[in-house]
Structure formats: structure tokens, C-alpha cells
Design a protein around this motif. Structure first.
Motif, PDB file in Angstrom:
ATOM      1  N   SER A 119      44.891  43.716  32.287  1.00 27.71           N
ATOM      2  CA  SER A 119      43.629  44.456  32.353  1.00 27.71           C
ATOM      3  C   SER A 119      42.443  43.526  32.159  1.00 27.71           C
ATOM      4  O   SER A 119      41.413  43.645  32.846  1.00 27.71           O
ATOM      5  N   MET A 120      42.576  42.588  31.225  1.00 32.63           N
ATOM      6  CA  MET A 120      41.471  41.661  30.961  1.00 32.63           C
ATOM      7  C   MET A 120      41.204  40.729  32.141  1.00 32.63           C
ATOM      8  O   MET A 120      40.068  40.326  32.393  1.00 32.63           O
ATOM      9  N   ASN A 121      42.260  40.374  32.871  1.00 31.59           N
ATOM     10  CA  ASN A 121      42.073  39.552  34.063  1.00 31.59           C
ATOM     11  C   ASN A 121      41.199  40.262  35.092  1.00 31.59           C
ATOM     12  O   ASN A 121      40.369  39.637  35.766  1.00 31.59           O
ATOM     13  N   LEU A 122      41.376  41.566  35.215  1.00 26.93           N
ATOM     14  CA  LEU A 122      40.562  42.340  36.154  1.00 26.93           C
ATOM     15  C   LEU A 122      39.110  42.410  35.695  1.00 26.93           C
ATOM     16  O   LEU A 122      38.190  42.468  36.515  1.00 26.93           O
ATOM     17  N   VAL A 123      38.898  42.406  34.387  1.00 32.64           N
ATOM     18  CA  VAL A 123      37.531  42.347  33.845  1.00 32.64           C
ATOM     19  C   VAL A 123      36.874  41.021  34.222  1.00 32.64           C
ATOM     20  O   VAL A 123      35.715  40.979  34.656  1.00 32.64           O
ATOM     21  N   VAL A 124      37.618  39.931  34.059  1.00 37.67           N
ATOM     22  CA  VAL A 124      37.092  38.602  34.399  1.00 37.67           C
ATOM     23  C   VAL A 124      36.736  38.529  35.877  1.00 37.67           C
ATOM     24  O   VAL A 124      35.666  38.019  36.256  1.00 37.67           O
ATOM     25  N   LEU A 125      37.612  39.058  36.738  1.00 33.01           N
ATOM     26  CA  LEU A 125      37.351  39.027  38.181  1.00 33.01           C
ATOM     27  C   LEU A 125      36.151  39.904  38.557  1.00 33.01           C
ATOM     28  O   LEU A 125      35.383  39.562  39.459  1.00 33.01           O
ATOM     29  N   SER A 126      35.996  41.037  37.860  1.00 32.52           N
ATOM     30  CA  SER A 126      34.842  41.896  38.142  1.00 32.52           C
ATOM     31  C   SER A 126      33.546  41.215  37.711  1.00 32.52           C
ATOM     32  O   SER A 126      32.509  41.332  38.385  1.00 32.52           O
ATOM     33  N   PHE A 127      33.593  40.483  36.604  1.00 32.08           N
ATOM     34  CA  PHE A 127      32.418  39.729  36.154  1.00 32.08           C
ATOM     35  C   PHE A 127      32.065  38.639  37.165  1.00 32.08           C
ATOM     36  O   PHE A 127      30.882  38.413  37.469  1.00 32.08           O
ATOM     37  N   ASP A 128      33.084  37.999  37.720  1.00 32.78           N
ATOM     38  CA  ASP A 128      32.853  36.980  38.749  1.00 32.78           C
ATOM     39  C   ASP A 128      32.182  37.586  39.970  1.00 32.78           C
ATOM     40  O   ASP A 128      31.229  37.023  40.518  1.00 32.78           O
ATOM     41  N   ARG A 129      32.670  38.747  40.434  1.00 28.62           N
ATOM     42  CA  ARG A 129      32.075  39.412  41.598  1.00 28.62           C
ATOM     43  C   ARG A 129      30.648  39.878  41.294  1.00 28.62           C
ATOM     44  O   ARG A 129      29.769  39.847  42.158  1.00 28.62           O
ATOM     45  N   LEU A 214      42.683  49.669  27.900  1.00 28.59           N
ATOM     46  CA  LEU A 214      42.494  50.327  29.197  1.00 28.59           C
ATOM     47  C   LEU A 214      41.079  50.892  29.362  1.00 28.59           C
ATOM     48  O   LEU A 214      40.416  50.638  30.369  1.00 28.59           O
ATOM     49  N   GLY A 215      40.626  51.641  28.364  1.00 22.99           N
ATOM     50  CA  GLY A 215      39.343  52.328  28.477  1.00 22.99           C
ATOM     51  C   GLY A 215      38.156  51.390  28.589  1.00 22.99           C
ATOM     52  O   GLY A 215      37.333  51.523  29.506  1.00 22.99           O
ATOM     53  N   LEU A 216      38.040  50.445  27.662  1.00 21.56           N
ATOM     54  CA  LEU A 216      36.901  49.519  27.682  1.00 21.56           C
ATOM     55  C   LEU A 216      36.888  48.633  28.937  1.00 21.56           C
ATOM     56  O   LEU A 216      35.834  48.487  29.572  1.00 21.56           O
ATOM     57  N   PRO A 217      38.028  48.024  29.320  1.00 20.37           N
ATOM     58  CA  PRO A 217      38.005  47.234  30.560  1.00 20.37           C
ATOM     59  C   PRO A 217      37.625  48.052  31.790  1.00 20.37           C
ATOM     60  O   PRO A 217      36.813  47.611  32.611  1.00 20.37           O
ATOM     61  N   LEU A 218      38.194  49.267  31.909  1.00 20.99           N
ATOM     62  CA  LEU A 218      37.859  50.106  33.058  1.00 20.99           C
ATOM     63  C   LEU A 218      36.389  50.496  33.032  1.00 20.99           C
ATOM     64  O   LEU A 218      35.718  50.526  34.071  1.00 20.99           O
ATOM     65  N   GLY A 219      35.852  50.784  31.835  1.00 21.14           N
ATOM     66  CA  GLY A 219      34.435  51.117  31.704  1.00 21.14           C
ATOM     67  C   GLY A 219      33.547  49.967  32.151  1.00 21.14           C
ATOM     68  O   GLY A 219      32.565  50.171  32.874  1.00 21.14           O
ATOM     69  N   PHE A 220      33.891  48.743  31.724  1.00 20.41           N
ATOM     70  CA  PHE A 220      33.107  47.573  32.139  1.00 20.41           C
ATOM     71  C   PHE A 220      33.163  47.382  33.649  1.00 20.41           C
ATOM     72  O   PHE A 220      32.139  47.072  34.286  1.00 20.41           O
ATOM     73  N   ILE A 221      34.347  47.565  34.235  1.00 24.82           N
ATOM     74  CA  ILE A 221      34.503  47.387  35.685  1.00 24.82           C
ATOM     75  C   ILE A 221      33.672  48.415  36.441  1.00 24.82           C
ATOM     76  O   ILE A 221      33.000  48.083  37.428  1.00 24.82           O
ATOM     77  N   LEU A 222      33.687  49.664  35.981  1.00 21.73           N
ATOM     78  CA  LEU A 222      32.901  50.707  36.652  1.00 21.73           C
ATOM     79  C   LEU A 222      31.407  50.421  36.555  1.00 21.73           C
ATOM     80  O   LEU A 222      30.668  50.576  37.544  1.00 21.73           O
ATOM     81  N   VAL A 223      30.950  49.995  35.381  1.00 22.28           N
ATOM     82  CA  VAL A 223      29.530  49.660  35.211  1.00 22.28           C
ATOM     83  C   VAL A 223      29.157  48.474  36.096  1.00 22.28           C
ATOM     84  O   VAL A 223      28.084  48.460  36.736  1.00 22.28           O
ATOM     85  N   SER A 224      30.029  47.469  36.164  1.00 19.93           N
ATOM     86  CA  SER A 224      29.729  46.287  36.979  1.00 19.93           C
ATOM     87  C   SER A 224      29.623  46.659  38.456  1.00 19.93           C
ATOM     88  O   SER A 224      28.747  46.134  39.171  1.00 19.93           O
ATOM     89  N   TYR A 225      30.460  47.597  38.917  1.00 16.65           N
ATOM     90  CA  TYR A 225      30.383  47.986  40.333  1.00 16.65           C
ATOM     91  C   TYR A 225      29.201  48.907  40.611  1.00 16.65           C
ATOM     92  O   TYR A 225      28.698  48.935  41.740  1.00 16.65           O
ATOM     93  N   ASN A 258      46.272  49.005  39.326  1.00 18.51           N
ATOM     94  CA  ASN A 258      46.650  48.766  37.936  1.00 18.51           C
ATOM     95  C   ASN A 258      46.232  49.882  36.985  1.00 18.51           C
ATOM     96  O   ASN A 258      46.936  50.147  36.003  1.00 18.51           O
ATOM     97  N   PHE A 259      45.107  50.546  37.265  1.00 20.99           N
ATOM     98  CA  PHE A 259      44.595  51.527  36.308  1.00 20.99           C
ATOM     99  C   PHE A 259      44.992  52.964  36.629  1.00 20.99           C
ATOM    100  O   PHE A 259      45.353  53.722  35.721  1.00 20.99           O
TER     101      PHE A 259
END
Length: 324
Positions: A119-129, A214-225, A258-259
């Protein structure tokens, strides 16, 4: 973990079993076919993730911070299936259902740490994008190798610490009755509910763990998008928007893969049959690491071009060897 055994300095004796019995898939007809399927998934996952890591290592053009994160994702995916599948096959295909107390906690630690890191890897990739699309002109200044490696190291340390706390708190439990774990591996919830003393700390960490992992990483990814979508609206031409959005396609597919299944399984955890829950949960943990490298190979033109180049060079080398 001896720290947790001190029970805050009080002289308390904990009753620990010599072993646990893992009883998942009991009563599932023709379950051997399912285990053969898991073996197939394991082989595809090992081959796919090894290819992705090998291409990134060999091709010097794939040394950007983004591909450092992709490499870490492939490594994590490889380790997940190496942690889960061989042990699950050993337990159920060869009827080695008994697992010692210490081995069980160790098994749990590696499984939860690796799945959490996914899950954290997906957070890192979303931050990169996010940085690449919102700050395209400053991407190489802001997103450096040092920053990417620091993020990855921080998340590894974070998930290991959180998992150690969850596993460590289990060592303060006494098991006076059943030692049968109703899951396909040494799962946290099915274990602490077997205890005969106070499980409140374990219940709390069991509730917080999915939220944190799960919740915090998904929340960060949604906010980033949402931020990315706002940035795309300000781009002048439609073609440029599509071009920028295409760079996020593979990551969005990974997030969904993944989610969504995990959220579905945990949402209906009490409404479906135990065996159905175990099968769904096992597939949720094992299939994404197999599909992640396939998605990245098919959706990322740079990796496709690199593979073609490597295969072409390999083919030329073999032809030259034959002629000699």
C-alpha cells in the motif's frame, strides 16, 4: 519482543501453546486444484517481477526516481508471494497444519509487513505522479533520488514498526483453550480471539491497523488525484490533458487492483461463509503481486521499449555466436 512480556513490570505468567493449527480451506471440495492454481500464480509472479527488476537494473535509462519506486514495488510483490504461497502450499497441500508459536508470529510479521508495504508503494508512486503533473517544470528538481529513497526507507521503517507492535502485543496473551486458527495463515484477528485473557489492546490495534495501512494511503491517493485533476483542467489543450493522464493509467489500475478487492472482503467479512472469506482474502493478497508487473509492462512504453531493446540485443548476440 521480550519487552511486551514484562507486562509493565508485573510478575505475570502467560500461557503459550507449543503450536497452532491452521485450519483454513477445511471442507472446500477439490481444494487441491486451488493450490495448483496458487502454484501457477507464484511462478508467474516470480517471473514477472524478476523481469521488471532485471530490466530496471540493466537499462540505465530507467534509473529515474519513478523507477526506483517501481523497482521497490516489484521487490515487495515478489517477497509477498514468496512469503505466502510456499508456506500455504506446505501447510495445506502436504498437510503440515501444525506451526510452532514462534514460527507463527514470525510468519505473521513478514506477511503483514510486506502487504502493508504494498500500500505504501502506491502512495509513493502517487506522490511521484502528483509532482510530475502539478510541477512538470520542476519535477527533476523536486523529485530527486535522495527524496525517493528517503520516502521508501521511511515507509519500510513505518510498516515494520507498526507490525512489530501488533505482533508484539500478541505475546502478552494466554491461550487456555483452542489453538485452531480459522484462516489460511497466521492471521492477527483469528489468533487474538483465541486468547483467554484481556484482548483489548489487540482489538484496538486490530481496528487501527486497517485504517493506518489501507485507509490513510487510499485517502492520500484520492486527494492527490483530485489535485492532479485540478491541474489537468488548467492545461490548455485536450491532447495535453490526455497525454498527462496516460502517465497515471498504470498507477490507477494498480490502486484499483490492490484496494478495491481488499475493501470488498473486509466490508462483507461477517456476511459471507468462512471458506469463501478465506479464499477471497487469499486471492486478494496473492493475485495483485502477480498482475502488478504485467500491468506495468503493458502500460509503460519505456519498459516495453527497454524489453524490446534487450531482446533485440540478445538475439543479435546469439546470431553472432552461431556464425562464429
Amino acid at each position: 519482543m521480550e519487552f511486551f512480556n514484562s507486562a509493565l513490570g508485573r510478575n505475570i505468567t502467560f500461557v503459550r501453546p507449543a503450536y497452532f493449527i491452521i485450519s483454513g480451506f477445511t471442507g472446500v471440495p477439490n481444494n487441491r486444484y486451488y493450490f495448483i492454481f496458487l502454484g501457477f500464480i507464484f511462478i508467474v509472479s516470480v517471473v514477472g517481477n524478476t523481469i521488471v527488476m532485471g530490466v530496471i537494473i540493466v537499462d540505465h535509462n530507467l534509473r529515474s526516481p519513478k523507477y526506483v519506486a517501481v523497482f521497490n514495488l516489484a521487490l515487495t510483490d515478489l517477497l509477498i508471494n514468496c512469503a505466502f504461497v510456499p508456506k500455504v502450499l506446505d501447510i495445506f497441500l502436504f498437510n503440515h497444519n501444525y506451526i510452532s508459536y514462534n514460527d507463527c508470529l514470525t510468519f505473521m510479521f513478514f506477511c503483514f509487513s510486506l502487504v502493508s508495504m504494498q500500500s505504501m508503494n502506491l502512495v509513493v508512486l502517487s506522490f511521484d505522479r502528483l509532482i510530475a503533473i502539478v510541477y512538470p517544470l520542476h519535477y527533476h528538481v523536486k523529485m530527486t533520488h535522495k527524496l525517493m529513497l528517503s520516502l521508501i526507507a521511511f515507509f519500510w521503517l513505518f510498516v515494520i514498526t507498526v507490525t512489530l507492535i501488533a505482533v508484539g502485543l500478541l505475546t502478552r496473551l494466554s491461550f487456555c483453550g483452542s489453538v485452531v486458527i480459522k484462516s489460511y495463515f497466521c492471521d492477527h484477528g483469528p489468533i487474538y480471539w483465541l486468547a483467554c485473557n484481556d484482548v483489548t489492546p489487540n482489538f484496538v490495534i486490530g481496528c487501527l491497523f486497517p485504517f493506518v495501512i489501507l485507509g490513510l494511503p487510499l485517502g492520500f491517493i484520492l486527494v492527490s488525484y483530485c489535485w492532479i485533476a485540478y491541474a489537468l483542467i488548467k492545461i490548455s489543450t485536450f491532447q495535453e490533458r490526455i497525454k498527462a493522464l496516460k502517465t497515471c493509467t498504470s498507477h490507477l489500475l494498480l490502486v484499483a487492483l490492490n484496494f478495491l478487492p481488499t475493501i470488498f472482503v473486509y466490508s462483507y467479512v461477517g456476511k459471507i461463509h468462512l471458506n469463501a472469506r478465506i479464499i477471497n482474502l487469499s486471492l486478494t493478497n496473492i493475485i495483485p503481486p502477480m498482475l502488478d508487473p504485467i500491468i506495468y509492462v503493458l502500460q509503460t512504453q519505456e519498459i516495453i521499449d527497454s524489453l524490446k531493446k534487450l531482446l533485440k540485443n540478445r538475439w543479435k548476440h546469439e546470431i553472432a555466436t552461431v556464425k562464429e
